[in-house]
Scaffold this active site. Structure first.
Site, mmCIF file in Angstrom:
data_model
loop_
_atom_site.group_PDB
_atom_site.id
_atom_site.type_symbol
_atom_site.label_atom_id
_atom_site.label_comp_id
_atom_site.label_asym_id
_atom_site.label_seq_id
_atom_site.Cartn_x
_atom_site.Cartn_y
_atom_site.Cartn_z
ATOM 1 N N LYS A 22 -8.331 5.331 1.671
ATOM 2 C CA LYS A 22 -7.166 6.063 1.148
ATOM 3 C C LYS A 22 -6.126 5.092 0.605
ATOM 4 C CE LYS A 22 -3.872 7.554 4.136
ATOM 5 N NZ LYS A 22 -2.533 7.048 3.744
ATOM 6 N N ASN A 23 -5.840 4.059 1.392
ATOM 7 C CA ASN A 23 -4.746 3.163 1.015
ATOM 8 C C ASN A 23 -5.098 2.222 -0.126
ATOM 9 O OD1 ASN A 23 -3.189 4.402 2.899
ATOM 10 N ND2 ASN A 23 -3.221 2.722 4.386
ATOM 11 N N ARG A 92 5.019 9.299 0.917
ATOM 12 C CA ARG A 92 5.814 8.115 0.625
ATOM 13 C C ARG A 92 5.149 7.204 -0.402
ATOM 14 N NH1 ARG A 92 9.467 4.243 2.650
ATOM 15 N NH2 ARG A 92 8.267 2.371 2.286
ATOM 16 N N CYS A 116 11.170 9.532 7.855
ATOM 17 C CA CYS A 116 9.768 9.840 8.084
ATOM 18 C C CYS A 116 9.525 9.771 9.572
ATOM 19 C CB CYS A 116 8.941 8.812 7.328
ATOM 20 S SG CYS A 116 7.270 8.665 7.879
ATOM 21 N N ARG A 121 11.454 3.578 7.226
ATOM 22 C CA ARG A 121 10.651 3.176 6.077
ATOM 23 C C ARG A 121 11.450 3.023 4.782
ATOM 24 N NH1 ARG A 121 4.868 6.161 6.427
ATOM 25 N NH2 ARG A 121 4.076 4.085 6.151
ATOM 26 N N PRO A 122 12.327 2.051 4.731
ATOM 27 C CA PRO A 122 13.131 1.860 3.522
ATOM 28 C C PRO A 122 12.311 1.330 2.344
ATOM 29 C CG PRO A 122 13.567 0.102 5.097
ATOM 30 C CD PRO A 122 12.625 1.052 5.764
ATOM 31 N N ILE A 123 12.944 1.256 1.172
ATOM 32 C CA ILE A 123 12.258 0.756 -0.021
ATOM 33 C C ILE A 123 13.009 -0.431 -0.614
ATOM 34 C CG2 ILE A 123 10.992 2.808 -0.814
ATOM 35 C CD1 ILE A 123 13.632 3.230 -2.546
ATOM 36 N N LEU A 125 12.727 -3.542 -0.325
ATOM 37 C CA LEU A 125 11.940 -4.679 -0.819
ATOM 38 C C LEU A 125 11.301 -4.370 -2.174
ATOM 39 C CD1 LEU A 125 10.354 -5.743 2.581
ATOM 40 C CD2 LEU A 125 12.306 -6.781 1.400
ATOM 41 N N ASP A 306 -2.056 1.068 11.921
ATOM 42 C CA ASP A 306 -2.718 2.354 11.688
ATOM 43 C C ASP A 306 -3.831 2.648 12.705
ATOM 44 O OD1 ASP A 306 -1.050 2.944 9.602
ATOM 45 O OD2 ASP A 306 -2.494 2.502 8.021
ATOM 46 N N VAL A 328 5.317 -3.206 13.629
ATOM 47 C CA VAL A 328 5.398 -2.907 12.196
ATOM 48 C C VAL A 328 6.365 -1.748 11.905
ATOM 49 C CG1 VAL A 328 4.088 -2.301 10.125
ATOM 50 C CG2 VAL A 328 3.083 -3.821 11.830
ATOM 51 N N ARG A 398 -4.755 14.499 5.688
ATOM 52 C CA ARG A 398 -4.208 13.548 4.713
ATOM 53 C C ARG A 398 -5.064 12.288 4.650
ATOM 54 N NH1 ARG A 398 1.889 12.124 5.482
ATOM 55 N NH2 ARG A 398 1.166 10.761 3.844
HETATM 56 C C1 UD1 Z 1 1.134 0.895 4.088
HETATM 57 C C2 UD1 Z 1 0.048 1.885 4.425
HETATM 58 C C3 UD1 Z 1 0.255 2.442 5.826
HETATM 59 C C4 UD1 Z 1 0.369 1.305 6.821
HETATM 60 C C5 UD1 Z 1 1.402 0.283 6.387
HETATM 61 C C6 UD1 Z 1 1.433 -0.953 7.264
HETATM 62 C C7 UD1 Z 1 -0.426 2.791 2.232
HETATM 63 C C8 UD1 Z 1 -0.382 3.969 1.324
HETATM 64 N N1 UD1 Z 1 0.091 2.978 3.451
HETATM 65 O O1 UD1 Z 1 2.370 1.618 4.106
HETATM 66 O O2 UD1 Z 1 -0.861 3.267 6.140
HETATM 67 O O3 UD1 Z 1 0.753 1.818 8.082
HETATM 68 O O4 UD1 Z 1 1.126 -0.149 5.044
HETATM 69 O O5 UD1 Z 1 0.188 -1.538 7.337
HETATM 70 O O6 UD1 Z 1 -0.960 1.752 1.897
HETATM 71 N N2 UD1 Z 1 9.746 -2.047 4.857
HETATM 72 C C9 UD1 Z 1 11.041 -2.378 4.576
HETATM 73 N N3 UD1 Z 1 11.455 -2.336 3.270
HETATM 74 C C10 UD1 Z 1 10.632 -1.983 2.258
HETATM 75 C C11 UD1 Z 1 9.291 -1.649 2.552
HETATM 76 C C12 UD1 Z 1 8.883 -1.689 3.869
HETATM 77 O O7 UD1 Z 1 11.815 -2.687 5.479
HETATM 78 O O8 UD1 Z 1 11.069 -1.972 1.094
HETATM 79 C C13 UD1 Z 1 9.277 -2.044 6.276
HETATM 80 C C14 UD1 Z 1 8.848 -0.679 6.724
HETATM 81 O O9 UD1 Z 1 9.940 0.088 7.152
HETATM 82 C C15 UD1 Z 1 7.908 -1.018 7.855
HETATM 83 C C16 UD1 Z 1 7.264 -2.318 7.378
HETATM 84 O O10 UD1 Z 1 8.119 -2.829 6.362
HETATM 85 O O11 UD1 Z 1 8.628 -1.239 9.042
HETATM 86 C C17 UD1 Z 1 5.874 -2.149 6.836
HETATM 87 O O12 UD1 Z 1 5.872 -1.234 5.769
HETATM 88 P P1 UD1 Z 1 4.894 -1.362 4.511
HETATM 89 O O13 UD1 Z 1 3.978 -2.518 4.702
HETATM 90 O O14 UD1 Z 1 5.713 -1.304 3.281
HETATM 91 O O15 UD1 Z 1 4.075 -0.025 4.634
HETATM 92 P P2 UD1 Z 1 3.686 0.980 3.485
HETATM 93 O O16 UD1 Z 1 3.325 0.230 2.258
HETATM 94 O O17 UD1 Z 1 4.680 2.074 3.404
#
Ligand code: UD1
Length: 431
Positions: A22-23, A92, A116, A121-123, A125, A306, A328, A398
């Site tokens: 999926k990912n 997301r 969530c 789960r901020p964006i 980065l 996961d 994480v 999902r």
């Molecule tokens: C992806 C996977 C998800 C998995 C996760 C960690 C997909 C679609 N989903 O999610 O199944 O659990 O990787 O292996 O591939 N963070 C920030 N700022 C950001 C982005 C992330 O602080 O801009 C933090 C998040 O809150 C979290 C950590 O970084 O605590 C890891 O998140 P991230 O690796 O980005 O996970 P996803 O890409 O959302």
């Protein structure tokens, strides 16, 4: 409302084939926005999240054709640049279209992803990467708008404060069409990142270093179509490994890349399971008592967050006390209350859960609160005394293709109910 009913206590045996990841499928589908040519993705699992991503691309004007296991996509010359709120809210990973939209069409307007169940789960980065490449960012009315300079994004040095999977993928997709060289430092090293890099390379991108902490991308003027088969789902594989072990079963899992499962195999062996690998298959057998473990979730190649919930289910009947630390995501212990309802003894202490193994779990009505929490309840139910009815099945759908068919083929007594008043079908035990 669907539920899944499981009568526990059957030792799983037989073979199960893992679906495509999926990912890996979700970013691959988003990457089709980067070219006007056709992109064909094979090995795509039939999952609700994949449908959502296809719906999102369709809403942006991409022509999407779905046949079993395959998605064909062709993006127009000028796509819509705004992602619909209801789709982004639902998933997301929808945010993964921002990088490609910005790279190819010069702008992306995305609803701010809300909170969530498994953490904020901020964006930040993702946005930091876009800004480093010259994008202007503005927020308002619940949307974030990123606009590239008139001459397009510029290659840049992007340091990610945390190796975020999504931010790494978005930065890569933004960089492939940028002017000049982008270096992503502290990049995520997950196999799904490597798979995306392979697709981008097949489309004509110049990407080096994916799978390490430093990814170097030299922007090109345009990308072309490609056909790509995505990697197997290591999380689905790990879930079936946990299911085999908790039932004292003997299961061959086909379509895996054992290297992607190194941490998982290592922990499962430490718990007492026997694992043999052969090519793209592995065999998991367990008999006798499971040993307790200390597990800390980490970015790849560490133990995957996961699989944290599924391993907690497994350890809830180990002979001793385990400690599971989630580094994480915050709040990723939503499954604890439900496992407790099934008789598990788990205490949460900050980011750690202390799991005191009990003799046996007992079936109960429970609710899946998120995708992997749902998978953990399935794993627990398979080894429980009596019946477990799992509600909130939408979460499981999902990320797990045909879960009741796959587990049923391994001997599990499992049934999907569309009417909660129905009783367990008499014939289900024979499946
Ligand atoms: C992806 C996977 C998800 C998995 C996760 C960690 C997909 C679609 N989903 O999610 O199944 O659990 O990787 O292996 O591939 N963070 C920030 N700022 C950001 C982005 C992330 O602080 O801009 C933090 C998040 O809150 C979290 C950590 O970084 O605590 C890891 O998140 P991230 O690796 O980005 O996970 P996803 O890409 O959302």
């Amino acid at each position: 409302m669907d539920s899944i009913l499981i009568r526990g206590g059957v030792r799983l045996s037989g073979r199960v084939v893992v679906s495509g990841a999926k990912n890996a499928a979700l970013p691959a589908i988003a990457a089709a926005l980067l070219t006007g040519d056709e992109v064909t993705i094979s090995g795509v699992p039939a999952l609700d999240d994949v449908d959502t991503m296809c719906e999102l691309l369709d809403s942006l004007g991409v022509s999407v054709s779905i046949t079993p296991g395959r998605v064909r996509l062709r993006a127009p010359r000028a796509a819509a640049k705004q992602a619909p709120y209801d789709l982004v809210r639902r998933m997301r990973a929808s945010f993964l279209v921002a990088g490609p939209l910005l790279a190819r069409f010069g702008a992306a307007r995305m609803p701010m992803p809300g909170g969530c169940a498994i953490g904020s789960r901020p964006i930040n980065l993702h946005l930091k990467a876009f800004a480093a490449m010259g994008a202007d960012l503005a927020t308002g009315n619940g949307y974030i708008e990123a606009v590239a300079p008139a001459a397009g994004l510029r290659g840049a040095r992007v340091y990610l404060d945390y190796p975020s999977v999504g931010a790494t993928e978005n930065a890569m997709m933004a960089a492939v069409l940028a002017d000049g060289i982008t270096i992503i430092e502290n990049a995520a090293q997950e196999p799904e990142v490597v798979d995306l890099a392979n697709l981008l390379a097949a489309m004509g991108a110049k990407v080096r270093g994916a799978g390490t902490a430093v990814i170097k991308i030299e922007g090109v003027d345009e990308l072309h179509g490609a056909a790509h088969t995505i990697i197997p789902d290591r999380i689905e594989a790990g879930t079936y490994m946990a299911a085999a072990a908790i039932t004292g079963g003997d299961v061959i899992i086909d379509n895996v890349v054992p290297e992607h499962l190194a941490a998982t195999m290592s922990k499962l062996r430490e718990a007492g399971a026997v694992i043999e690998t052969q090519g793209s298959s592995l065999r998991v057998s367990a008999s006798g008592d499971l040993q307790p473990l200390d597990i800390k979730t980490m970015p790849y190649p560490g133990f995957p967050t996961d699989l944290q919930a599924q391993f907690m289910a497994l350890l809830s009947i180990a002979r001793g006390t385990s400690i599971i630390t989630e580094t994480v995501f915050e709040n990723r212990f939503m499954h604890v209350d439900e496992l407790t309802r099934m008789g598990a003894k788990i205490k949460i202490d900050g980011r750690s859960a202390v799991v005191e193994g009990v003799e046996a779990l007992s079936g109960a009505p429970v609710r899946a609160t998120d995708l992997r929490a749902g998978a953990a309840l399935v794993v627990a139910a398979l080894a429980s005394r009596g019946e477990t009815e799992i509600f909130g099945v939408g979460h499981i759908d999902r990320g797990y293709e045909a879960i009741e068919r796959k587990l049923g083929a391994l001997g599990a007594v499992i049934e999907r109910r569309t009417d909660a008043r129905e009783s367990l079908a008499a014939g289900a035990g024979a499946s």
